[in-house]
Design an enzyme around this catalytic site. Structure first.
Site: not given
Ligand code: G6P
Length: 439
Positions: A95, A149, A170, A201, A255
């Site tokens: 990531r 994801n 989601c 998203h 998003y």
């Molecule tokens: C959101 C999305 C998820 C994602 C997450 C990331 O709510 O819907 O798909 O995985 O945020 O959160 P983070 O704390 O890992 O940045």
């Protein structure tokens, strides 16, 4: 045999305690016989910490459910009833490299959008399809709940290329529901019906039915004042441009700021990357802290600190969805499923994120009134991006990848794209084998 066999793939995720809390909460309606935690070698240590906490949580609540930890998917999937998929191919390092590579080429670096979303899909889809193939053999009647994801693309790949019964999930719709409830001063989200539609998203709230009225205009007005309670922890809560929402007559999910306010989001990300770190880097630190907390042998409940993550409520929604399928609840939830005509202007066999009635036979998507042309065209464009990305992830064809990326509004074209794509493929050599075979 009585009770259900539940398998969690990617069990070393820091979100797993929420899943366990959801199971405990529903112990009378969703009876688990055995719980299988699955991860890969790199996740073994985290999985062991999660397993320990899970056992303490179950014991504290008087539940006698055996918890197995394994790296062997075959053993885990055999005879499963429900499988939750929540893995991250390449872990947080991947990531972070997606974020850094994108920013290096002047693009937004995000785990499910633009170049980062593309890279994530190319790493993940082949693994998700391998799991689906195993399920066809080992547990053909099981339901696969995908919150891996990029959830929409992964769900579409499984729907198209396997026979497995799958639903994608989601937390964004849940966060939107909770935000709407707080804007309207309602304590229970079940008191109103929110209808959403779009892609993962990339959804829009179309109706908020409450006490015989559609409260959408009222919520739009409240959000437009600047205080937007619909935003998860990982997205900057920028104020939407004045009158935009009222003019559209819809609420874009948080998003969509990446698309309607791309420059503001890009600058914000760049600033963060140069300062406290990218979201992936921040999450890495958050995870380290969370696992320190989880290790504590006295801890026997989901700690509050988990609420610092953007994905909160994911796992609770997953438990509700499993229970709704198992009990044929026929409630409305917001899931990724086959379109089948719900959104006019998109193919029937593509995955969409829509409000659906959840039955024992799966989700029945609710039809949504036609989108205005500009919004529909954007959704269609994103669907083309998603479909070309899925094709590229499977074939490893660089030109298909290029065609996917060049139409994505967050991706630059020309030499920047050539170089960025080369770097993504090179950097992910081990995790995108199809691109190596197809050189
Ligand atoms: C959101 C999305 C998820 C994602 C997450 C990331 O709510 O819907 O798909 O995985 O945020 O959160 P983070 O704390 O890992 O940045």
């Amino acid at each position: 045999m009585k009770g259900l066999k539940l398998v969690v793939i990617g069990a070393g995720s820091s979100y797993t305690p929420e899943l366990m809390e959801g199971i405990i909460k529903r112990q009378n309606e969703f009876p688990i016989r055995e719980l299988w935690l699955v991860d890969i070698e790199d996740g073994r240590e985290k999985m062991a910490i999660i397993a320990g906490l899970t056992r303490r949580m179950l014991e504290k609540n008087g539940l006698d459910i055996p918890v197995y930890e394994t790296l062997d998917r075959t053993e885990a999937l055999t005879g499963a009833d429900f499988v939750c998929s929540q893995f991250r191919a390449g872990c947080l390092e991947a990531r972070i490299s997606d974020e850094r590579i994108s920013l290096k080429y002047d693009m937004i670096g995000q785990e499910t959008n633009g170049l980062g979303g593309f890279a994530n899909a190319c790493r993940t889809i082949p693994i998700a399809l391998a799991i689906a193939k195993e399920m066809e053999q080992l547990c053909p009647d099981a339901w696969l709940l995908n919150f891996t994801n990029p959830s929409g693309m992964v769900t579409e790949a499984i729907l198209k290329y396997s026979k497995v019964k799958t639903v994608g999930l989601c937390n964004v719709p849940v966060i939107m529901q909770k935000g709407i409830a707080s804007a309207l001063g309602i304590s229970d989200i079940n008191e109103f019906i929110m209808q959403v539609a779009g892609l993962n998203h990339f959804i829009f709230a179309r109706h908020i039915f409450h006490e015989g009225k559609d409260k959408l205009p009222q919520v739009i007005e409240l959000i437009s004042e600047g205080n937007d309670p619909l935003v998860p922890k990982n997205i900057p809560p920028f104020k939407w441009p004045d009158r935009l929402l009222a003019n559209m007559g819809m609420i874009p999910c948080p998003y969509l700021r990446y698309y309607y306010m791309s420059d503001d989001m890009y600058r914000q990300e760049l600033g963060e990357a140069q300062g406290e770190g990218t979201r992936g880097e921040i999450v890495k630190e958050l995870e380290r802290e969370l696992f320190e907390i989880y290790r504590n042998p006295e801890l026997a409940e989901k700690p509050k600190a988990l609420e610092g993550r953007g994905g909160q409520y994911y796992s609770d929604a997953a438990c509700e969805l499993m229970s709704a399928i198992y009990n044929d609840k026929r409630i409305i939830m917001h899931v990724n499923t086959r379109n089948d005509g719900a959104i006019a202007g998109l193919p029937d066999d593509c995955a969409v994120e829509v409000s659906s009635m959840i039955t024992r036979s799966g989700p029945m998507p609710l039809n949504v009134e036609p989108f205005p042309e500009d919004v529909l065209r954007l959704i269609q464009l994103m669907k083309s991006f998603e479909q070309l990305t899925i094709e590229a992830a499977i074939s490893g064809n660089r030109y298909t990848a290029w065609r996917a990326l060049v139409i994505n509004p967050l991706v630059k074209s020309g030499q920047l794209l050539e170089n960025a794509l080369d770097e993504v493929i090179e950097h992910n050599k081990a995790l995108m084998p199809a691109f190596q075979r197809n050189k």
